[in-house]
Design a protein around this motif. Structure first.
Motif, mmCIF file in Angstrom:
data_model
loop_
_atom_site.group_PDB
_atom_site.id
_atom_site.type_symbol
_atom_site.label_atom_id
_atom_site.label_comp_id
_atom_site.label_asym_id
_atom_site.label_seq_id
_atom_site.Cartn_x
_atom_site.Cartn_y
_atom_site.Cartn_z
ATOM 1 N N THR A 67 -8.454 8.811 -1.390
ATOM 2 C CA THR A 67 -7.450 7.733 -1.626
ATOM 3 C C THR A 67 -6.374 8.139 -0.616
ATOM 4 O OG1 THR A 67 -8.010 8.004 -3.909
ATOM 5 C CG2 THR A 67 -6.263 6.660 -3.313
ATOM 6 N N ASN A 110 -2.108 0.582 4.311
ATOM 7 C CA ASN A 110 -0.771 0.451 4.865
ATOM 8 C C ASN A 110 -0.511 -0.125 6.248
ATOM 9 O OD1 ASN A 110 2.018 1.546 5.750
ATOM 10 N ND2 ASN A 110 2.133 1.450 3.602
ATOM 11 N N CYS A 127 -7.764 -4.192 -2.259
ATOM 12 C CA CYS A 127 -7.093 -4.577 -0.826
ATOM 13 C C CYS A 127 -7.363 -6.087 -0.721
ATOM 14 C CB CYS A 127 -7.834 -3.705 0.369
ATOM 15 S SG CYS A 127 -7.817 -2.002 0.053
ATOM 16 N N GLN A 148 -5.029 4.707 1.533
ATOM 17 C CA GLN A 148 -3.857 3.884 1.286
ATOM 18 C C GLN A 148 -2.939 4.039 2.700
ATOM 19 O OE1 GLN A 148 -4.372 2.257 -1.575
ATOM 20 N NE2 GLN A 148 -2.273 2.773 -2.059
ATOM 21 N N PHE A 150 0.945 -1.209 0.032
ATOM 22 C CA PHE A 150 0.066 0.111 0.061
ATOM 23 C C PHE A 150 0.912 1.317 0.039
ATOM 24 C CE2 PHE A 150 -2.628 -3.556 1.339
ATOM 25 C CZ PHE A 150 -3.860 -3.142 0.575
#
Ligand SMILES: Nc1ncnc2c1ncn2[C@@H]1O[C@H](COP(=O)(O)OP(=O)(O)O)[C@@H](O)[C@H]1O
Ligand SMILES: [Mg+2]
Length: 375
Positions: free
Chosen positions: A256, A264, A229, A260, A8
């Protein structure tokens, strides 16, 4: 390419394997480009404009195109912009000796120093900002170089709204004059400040009026993001709760960058073979907010009491977005009058804490909202 330790990615474009969807948008952008149109891409911050441009440049354009991308966010004048462009052009052709020679023949205003790497023999161009004495002349020369290139050139200028505050003042007219007759060079203009960009391109008395087609970028579709994902977790031998991704998507309104960042974080919460379940939601948000705690404390301390009260109320409602001057909102949070709220909202907007969004105000930094909500 070696697989990334965390798939990510935040803040840069790596590869299509780590990029979610945007197929339709990519095809549309390519369609505009191959049909010779200049394009203006707009959306709120952090939705993926720059990413889309890089994705299209890397994967979608046929070989007969050469692409250039500059981000003029930090530029204060034309000289700095021309410097970025010159550097980008040099960088792109630095591995092709004949092109460098051609460039130096055409771009005479830059006595660019070529040196040759002792080991590889690769030519290197050292260009300092100070070497751009006449930005207009250099710009003309660079454009001439692009115009006579054997490939069609596409130049993307990111954060283009910055030209409205350039020191020279007439940069819009100047740029428009220079680019309107180009045959081999096209432009993509991107930016987040909607009213500034609309002003540049939609105001009949301004130079760029009617010179572009617009693309408004929306959030990535929720279903597509969830699939992305699940797929990336699976590739690393992990699994993740669909519900978790879905809740994070809602919390961050599909923006976004936050998605992300949160995924992550989620990705780190399981070893290979492991699963990240919905329970992780709170912990992920905490981690994201924690890393900015000091910034947020300072930011909060800089507000007036009234601004704090209004902001607390906005945060308490978040992610719902109430009408800030409505009776319900005023009564529920014991705020005083609609006009005092307006004053506070203006102050918060001036400080960049709230921003305009389709005629309403909304928090600029969603992590700051989460911090306010919970602490
Ligand atoms: N389709 C995508 N898939 C995965 N990450 C993305 C995608 N689009 C953007 N990102 C990431 O989201 C963040 C914000 O994207 P960016 O392109 O910088 O937004 P903008 O230019 O609209 O402000 C960046 O960290 C970028 O790497
Ligand atoms: Mg950007």
């Amino acid at each position: 390419m070696k697989p990334l330790s965390n798939p990510f990615v935040i803040g840069k474009y790596v590869d299509k394997d780590y990029f979610c969807d945007r197929n339709k948008e990519s095809e549309l952008l390519v369609h505009h480009i191959v049909n010779g149109r200049n394009v203006a891409i707009m959306s709120e911050r952090r939705l993926g404009k720059t990413g889309l441009i890089e994705h299209v440049f890397s994967n979608y354009l046929p070989d007969e195109y050469e692409t250039f991308l500059i981000d003029i966010y930090t530029c204060k004048n034309l000289r700095e912009m021309v410097y970025l462009l010159a550097n980008e052009v040099f960088k792109k052709i630095s591995k092709r000796q004949p092109l460098i020679e051609r460039l130096l023949r055409i771009v005479r205003s830059l006595k660019a120093t070529i040196s040759y790497d002792a080991v590889t023999g690769q030519p290197e161009l050292g260009l300092g900002l100070g070497e751009i004495h006449q930005p207009e002349v250099t710009l003309d020369e660079i454009l001439e170089y692009l115009e006579t290139s054997d490939k069609v050139c596409v130049v993307a200028v990111d954060e283009f709204q910055k030209v409205t505050s350039f020191e020279e003042g007439n940069v819009e007219a100047l740029l428009r004059t220079k680019i309107q007759h180009l045959k081999n060079t096209q432009f993509i203009f991107a930016g987040s400040e909607r009213h500034l960009l609309e002003g540049i391109f939609s105001d009949p008395v301004r130079p760029f009026y009617n010179s572009v087609v617009f693309m408004h970028l929306l959030p990535i579709d929720q279903g597509e993001y969830i699939r992305f994902c699940l797929h990336l977790f699976a590739r690393y031998g992990k699994t993740v709760s669909e519900m978790l991704v879905s809740r994070l998507y809602d919390c961050f309104q599909g923006i976004t960058w936050y998605l992300q960042l949160s995924m992550n974080e989620a990705f780190t919460m399981a070893e290979r073979g492991g699963h990240v379940d919905e329970e992780a939601y709170g912990q992920i948000l905490n981690h994201m907010v924690d890393s900015k705690r000091f910034t947020f404390e300072d930011r909060y301390a800089s507000l007036t009491e009234k601004q704090k009260a209004v902001l607390q109320a906005i945060a308490a409602e978040f992610p719902r977005q109430p009408v800030l001057t409505s009776h319900e909102f005023i009564a529920k949070y014991h705020l005083k009058t609609a006009s005092s709220i307006q004053t506070a909202v203006k102050g918060l907007t001036d400080k960049g804490i709230l921003s305009d969004h389709h005629g309403t105000k909304r928090p600029t930094d969603l992590l700051f909202m989460l911090w306010l909500k919970n602490f």
